[in-house]
Design a protein around this motif. Structure first.
Motif, PDB file in Angstrom:
ATOM      1  N   MET A 115       0.815  -1.213   0.000  1.00  0.00           N
ATOM      2  CA  MET A 115       0.000   0.000   0.000  1.00  0.00           C
ATOM      3  C   MET A 115       0.854   1.272   0.000  1.00  0.00           C
ATOM      4  O   MET A 115       0.391   2.328  -0.408  1.00  0.00           O
ATOM      5  CB  MET A 115      -0.956   0.023   1.195  1.00  0.00           C
ATOM      6  CG  MET A 115      -2.158  -0.849   1.013  1.00  0.00           C
ATOM      7  SD  MET A 115      -3.128  -0.350  -0.410  1.00  0.00           S
ATOM      8  CE  MET A 115      -4.489  -1.467  -0.282  1.00  0.00           C
ATOM      9  N   GLY A 116       2.097   1.156   0.397  1.00  0.00           N
ATOM     10  CA  GLY A 116       2.983   2.322   0.414  1.00  0.00           C
ATOM     11  C   GLY A 116       3.712   2.546  -0.892  1.00  0.00           C
ATOM     12  O   GLY A 116       4.415   3.542  -1.049  1.00  0.00           O
ATOM     13  N   GLN A 117       3.556   1.643  -1.849  1.00  0.00           N
ATOM     14  CA  GLN A 117       4.238   1.771  -3.139  1.00  0.00           C
ATOM     15  C   GLN A 117       3.227   2.127  -4.218  1.00  0.00           C
ATOM     16  O   GLN A 117       2.107   1.623  -4.223  1.00  0.00           O
ATOM     17  CB  GLN A 117       4.920   0.454  -3.515  1.00  0.00           C
ATOM     18  CG  GLN A 117       5.925  -0.030  -2.521  1.00  0.00           C
ATOM     19  CD  GLN A 117       6.393  -1.442  -2.853  1.00  0.00           C
ATOM     20  OE1 GLN A 117       5.818  -2.126  -3.686  1.00  0.00           O
ATOM     21  NE2 GLN A 117       7.439  -1.874  -2.177  1.00  0.00           N
ATOM     22  N   LEU A 118       3.629   2.961  -5.137  1.00  0.00           N
ATOM     23  CA  LEU A 118       2.751   3.363  -6.230  1.00  0.00           C
ATOM     24  C   LEU A 118       3.190   2.714  -7.532  1.00  0.00           C
ATOM     25  O   LEU A 118       4.384   2.498  -7.751  1.00  0.00           O
ATOM     26  CB  LEU A 118       2.748   4.887  -6.398  1.00  0.00           C
ATOM     27  CG  LEU A 118       2.263   5.717  -5.213  1.00  0.00           C
ATOM     28  CD1 LEU A 118       2.367   7.202  -5.533  1.00  0.00           C
ATOM     29  CD2 LEU A 118       0.844   5.348  -4.842  1.00  0.00           C
ATOM     30  N   THR A 119       2.222   2.427  -8.386  1.00  0.00           N
ATOM     31  CA  THR A 119       2.554   1.895  -9.709  1.00  0.00           C
ATOM     32  C   THR A 119       3.221   2.997 -10.514  1.00  0.00           C
ATOM     33  O   THR A 119       2.978   4.184 -10.289  1.00  0.00           O
ATOM     34  CB  THR A 119       1.288   1.413 -10.450  1.00  0.00           C
ATOM     35  OG1 THR A 119       0.396   2.512 -10.617  1.00  0.00           O
ATOM     36  CG2 THR A 119       0.598   0.285  -9.705  1.00  0.00           C
ATOM     37  N   ALA A 125      -1.751   2.894  -5.557  1.00  0.00           N
ATOM     38  CA  ALA A 125      -1.036   1.994  -4.646  1.00  0.00           C
ATOM     39  C   ALA A 125      -1.090   0.563  -5.184  1.00  0.00           C
ATOM     40  O   ALA A 125      -2.159   0.075  -5.580  1.00  0.00           O
ATOM     41  CB  ALA A 125      -1.658   2.056  -3.260  1.00  0.00           C
TER      42      ALA A 125
END
Length: 154
Positions: A115-119, A125
């Motif tokens: 959830m803390g990483q973005l595509t 997320a």
């Protein structure tokens, strides 16, 4: 129990169909933007990849509901009815445990972590796309319970 199975099957087949249709449209859009507009759409390619994963996992849940998982029945088919019933229930129990541990527990953990990483292209997320893992795990567990009930009924 058959009503639950039929409702789940219809819903999951609809979701898989929508996912497939969206993939086809997005792929056509990707080709159009790349070769006609000479400006490729990066977000559509990324979204197609995630939709493919969703469709595959939803399809795996449908297969679980149909008791169509991969097996080698040559040995079990030669056994008596009680032994067959035991091994069929054992197979469903193993699928239930796998779904509970790997898909639900592991999927929940990886979803929370992602959830803390973005595509890269969509800016969403990654965990949003991973949420299908625990959802399909729960669906598989429901189907395994329905399958065990059907096996016990004969």
């Amino acid at each position: 129990m058959d009503n639950i199975r039929n409702m789940l099957n219809k819903f999951l087949n609809l979701l898989a169909g929508i996912s497939f249709s969206a993939m086809v449209l997005l792929t056509c859009w990707q080709v159009f933007t790349r070769y006609i507009l000479n400006n490729p759409s990066s977000w559509s390619e990324e979204l197609v990849s995630y939709l493919f994963a969703w469709m595959a996992l939803i399809g795996a849940s449908v297969v679980t509901g149909e008791r169509g998982h991969m097996n080698i029945p040559i040995v079990v088919d030669k056994m008596g009815k009680r032994a067959q019933k035991f091994f069929y229930i054992f197979s469903e129990t193993a699928a239930f445990v796998f779904s509970a541990v790997i898909l639900v527990y592991g999927g929940t953990k990886i979803t929370a972590l992602a959830m803390g990483q973005l595509t890269s292209s969509l800016g969403v997320a990654i965990g949003v796309f991973y949420v299908i893992l625990p959802l399909c795990g729960v669906l598989n567990m429901i189907y395994c319970i329905l399958n065990i009930a059907d096996i016990c009924r004969g």
